[in-house]
Design an enzyme around this catalytic site. Structure first.
Site, PDB file in Angstrom:
ATOM      1  N   ARG A  43      87.492  67.689   4.546  1.00  0.00           N
ATOM      2  CA  ARG A  43      88.849  68.017   4.821  1.00  0.00           C
ATOM      3  C   ARG A  43      89.652  66.907   3.907  1.00  0.00           C
ATOM      4  O   ARG A  43      90.109  65.843   4.249  1.00  0.00           O
ATOM      5  CB  ARG A  43      89.181  67.495   6.286  1.00  0.00           C
ATOM      6  CG  ARG A  43      88.505  68.408   7.355  1.00  0.00           C
ATOM      7  CD  ARG A  43      89.210  68.542   8.646  1.00  0.00           C
ATOM      8  NE  ARG A  43      88.571  69.009   9.523  1.00  0.00           N
ATOM      9  CZ  ARG A  43      88.133  68.333  10.472  1.00  0.00           C
ATOM     10  NH1 ARG A  43      88.321  67.405  10.817  1.00  0.00           N
ATOM     11  NH2 ARG A  43      87.360  68.937  11.229  1.00  0.00           N
ATOM     12  N   TYR A  67      77.777  73.795  18.628  1.00  0.00           N
ATOM     13  CA  TYR A  67      78.655  72.825  17.804  1.00  0.00           C
ATOM     14  C   TYR A  67      78.650  73.291  16.377  1.00  0.00           C
ATOM     15  O   TYR A  67      77.598  73.856  16.031  1.00  0.00           O
ATOM     16  CB  TYR A  67      78.174  71.404  17.706  1.00  0.00           C
ATOM     17  CG  TYR A  67      79.014  70.402  17.141  1.00  0.00           C
ATOM     18  CD1 TYR A  67      80.203  70.093  17.788  1.00  0.00           C
ATOM     19  CD2 TYR A  67      78.679  69.941  15.929  1.00  0.00           C
ATOM     20  CE1 TYR A  67      81.152  69.189  17.121  1.00  0.00           C
ATOM     21  CE2 TYR A  67      79.674  69.206  15.282  1.00  0.00           C
ATOM     22  CZ  TYR A  67      80.788  68.754  15.882  1.00  0.00           C
ATOM     23  OH  TYR A  67      81.609  67.755  14.977  1.00  0.00           O
ATOM     24  N   LEU A  77     103.235  66.529  21.444  1.00  0.00           N
ATOM     25  CA  LEU A  77     102.044  65.591  20.994  1.00  0.00           C
ATOM     26  C   LEU A  77     100.902  65.923  22.085  1.00  0.00           C
ATOM     27  O   LEU A  77      99.660  65.430  21.815  1.00  0.00           O
ATOM     28  CB  LEU A  77     102.331  64.339  21.010  1.00  0.00           C
ATOM     29  CG  LEU A  77     103.286  63.735  20.140  1.00  0.00           C
ATOM     30  CD1 LEU A  77     103.778  62.436  20.467  1.00  0.00           C
ATOM     31  CD2 LEU A  77     102.628  63.545  18.639  1.00  0.00           C
ATOM     32  N   ASN A  93      93.226  63.064  10.551  1.00  0.00           N
ATOM     33  CA  ASN A  93      92.461  61.821  11.126  1.00  0.00           C
ATOM     34  C   ASN A  93      93.477  60.493  10.921  1.00  0.00           C
ATOM     35  O   ASN A  93      93.282  59.649   9.986  1.00  0.00           O
ATOM     36  CB  ASN A  93      91.178  61.538  10.239  1.00  0.00           C
ATOM     37  CG  ASN A  93      90.118  62.645  10.383  1.00  0.00           C
ATOM     38  OD1 ASN A  93      89.972  62.858  11.353  1.00  0.00           O
ATOM     39  ND2 ASN A  93      89.802  63.178   9.457  1.00  0.00           N
ATOM     40  N   ASP A 115      80.688  72.345  12.185  1.00  0.00           N
ATOM     41  CA  ASP A 115      81.455  71.447  11.842  1.00  0.00           C
ATOM     42  C   ASP A 115      82.097  71.724  10.355  1.00  0.00           C
ATOM     43  O   ASP A 115      81.717  72.736   9.859  1.00  0.00           O
ATOM     44  CB  ASP A 115      80.593  70.058  11.291  1.00  0.00           C
ATOM     45  CG  ASP A 115      81.775  68.724  11.408  1.00  0.00           C
ATOM     46  OD1 ASP A 115      83.002  68.994  11.597  1.00  0.00           O
ATOM     47  OD2 ASP A 115      81.042  67.849  11.206  1.00  0.00           O
ATOM     48  N   ILE A 122     102.713  68.745  31.976  1.00  0.00           N
ATOM     49  CA  ILE A 122     103.420  70.055  31.365  1.00  0.00           C
ATOM     50  C   ILE A 122     102.839  71.248  32.006  1.00  0.00           C
ATOM     51  O   ILE A 122     103.729  72.218  32.167  1.00  0.00           O
ATOM     52  CB  ILE A 122     103.776  70.200  29.834  1.00  0.00           C
ATOM     53  CG1 ILE A 122     102.403  69.873  29.223  1.00  0.00           C
ATOM     54  CG2 ILE A 122     104.503  68.857  29.463  1.00  0.00           C
ATOM     55  CD1 ILE A 122     102.437  70.454  27.749  1.00  0.00           C
ATOM     56  N   TYR A 153      89.139  74.971  19.932  1.00  0.00           N
ATOM     57  CA  TYR A 153      90.216  74.180  19.739  1.00  0.00           C
ATOM     58  C   TYR A 153      90.873  74.569  18.402  1.00  0.00           C
ATOM     59  O   TYR A 153      92.101  74.816  18.650  1.00  0.00           O
ATOM     60  CB  TYR A 153      89.713  72.732  19.546  1.00  0.00           C
ATOM     61  CG  TYR A 153      90.728  71.751  18.942  1.00  0.00           C
ATOM     62  CD1 TYR A 153      91.719  71.197  20.112  1.00  0.00           C
ATOM     63  CD2 TYR A 153      90.874  71.101  17.704  1.00  0.00           C
ATOM     64  CE1 TYR A 153      92.592  70.361  19.519  1.00  0.00           C
ATOM     65  CE2 TYR A 153      91.694  70.021  17.422  1.00  0.00           C
ATOM     66  CZ  TYR A 153      92.785  69.646  18.288  1.00  0.00           C
ATOM     67  OH  TYR A 153      93.650  68.765  17.967  1.00  0.00           O
TER      68      TYR A 153
END
EC number: 4.1.1.35
Length: 386
Positions: free
Chosen positions: A338, A332, A93, A211, A334, A74, A182
């Site tokens: 969740r 990193y 997606l 998940n 975290d 795309i 992200y």
């Protein structure tokens, strides 16, 4: 095929769906469901089609005239708008969604999740086409509870950690923690889609997966993916189990996660697809709050399930601890916990996940053992040149 009814008792009309990222894990399961159980047509767009080959060949398949594969990226393909115009609904997606890439490839991550998604939103809005956009539970970032003192009793209060689509704030780490590139790109495209709805009448639904797990997820490095890659936690653990290596627990495996079976989750997507009046304008958490474990508990459970599935004894030292800096590199960070609130999806679509964590792990590991065990044995036992 008998006429199928929507949740309000109205007949469901066959539609054409432009599915971007149809060749991936979620896309392959969604295409299967659409072909087997509905009269809808799918224009399947992706760079690869390995995971949907069984739906495309041979030509004698009963749904052969209802699915067309278009090989395209795309990023730079002039055919994209035409394909969106041919469809009634676009399901996007496409994404880079492996945490190891977020702070090693932050530019790619931001471009693929925001910049590359922009034309899809624009073409849907300009051509009055409905959009189901896949976001992520990462947009929530950290829970409010994670900022409380470690011993605070409020940490046990769901108000401080259960994630609600219409109430919970999106809390990210500092800019140098590139892991949030992200989540931030995903949040911005959500805000853009929401604004297109408010200002230009775009009919949209946003999906926040928590998940999703099952056969064909992610990749096994060096077998059906790059040998240097690091997939998400469940595929990382599968890879270790298949190779008879200890499972690596990042920072002791204390993060908590919920897991939902792909087939349960696809039911939810089908309900959104076929009940636009109930789904338009909504953001939906799609997860299973009953399947909550720490990453360490997940490792223990997967070891047990894999022993059952493979008939191989577990290792004497099944897990090893590793720091996030060593595993993911600098930058990193975290999210601690969740847990999706299910009120909105329950009210609008009557959806509830059914599959227990043990059952979904058994299904996934059975598939992976059957698919990869031989290939891995061969790759490990390659003869060296004499």
């Amino acid at each position: 095929m008998a006429t199928r009814m929507d949740l309000d008792g109205k007949p469901i009309k066959p539609i054409t769906i432009c599915m971007i990222g149809a060749g991936g894990f979620i896309g392959s399961h969604l295409c299967e469901k659409l072909m087997a159980e509905t009269p809808h047509k799918v224009l399947a767009l992706d760079v690869y089609n390995d995971k949907i080959k069984h739906l495309l060949e041979p030509d004698s398949l009963p749904w052969a005239d209802r699915i067309q594969f278009h090989r395209l990226n795309i990023k730079h393909d002039s055919r994209l708008e035409g394909l969106i115009k041919m469809a009634d609904l676009t399901i996007n997606l496409a994404a880079i969604c492996t945490p190891a890439d977020y702070n090693t490839r932050p530019l790619d991550t931001i471009y693929s999740n925001f910049i590359d998604a922009l034309p899809v939103v624009k073409y849907c809005s300009e051509n009055n086409k409905r959009l189901i956009h896949f976001s992520t539970c990462e947009v929530y970032g950290k829970t409010i509870g994670s900022f409380l003192p470690k011993d605070s009793p409020l940490r046990q209060d769901p108000a401080y950690y259960v994630l609600k689509e219409d109430e919970s704030p999106c809390i990210f780490g500092s800019i140098e923690k590139q892991r949030w590139s992200y989540a931030c790109a995903k949040q911005l495209i959500e805000r853009l889609i929401y604004a297109e709805g408010a200002e230009n009448g775009l009919e949209f639904t946003i999906v926040r997966p928590f998940n999703w797990i099952g056969p064909r997820m992610d990749f096994i490095p060096g077998i059906d993916g790059p040998s240097e890659g690091v997939p998400r936690v469940l595929a990382c653990f599968s890879n270790n189990l298949l190779r008879r290596e200890p499972l690596k627990l990042v920072d002791g495996g204390q993060s908590q996660r919920t897991f939902v079976y792909i087939k349960d989750a696809i039911e939810a997507v089908l309900l959104m697809t076929e009940n636009p009046d109930r789904a338009n304008g909504h953001i939906f958490n799609v997860g299973n709050p009953n399947n909550e474990v720490t990453v360490r508990q997940l490792a223990e459970m997967m070891t047990e399930v894999y022993t059952k599935v493979s008939g191989e004894p577990s290792l004497e030292v099944p897990t090893i601890d590793i720091s996030s800096k060593e595993f993911y590199g600098e930058g990193y960070d975290d999210s601690d916990k969740r847990i999706p609130d299910m009120t909105i999806i329950n009210r609008q679509l009557g959806w509830n996940p059914k599959t227990s964590l043990w059952d979904l792990l058994e299904s996934t590991l059975t598939y992976q053992h059957r698919t990869y065990a031989e290939a891995i044995k061969k790759s490990i036992a390659k003869p060296t040149a004499s």
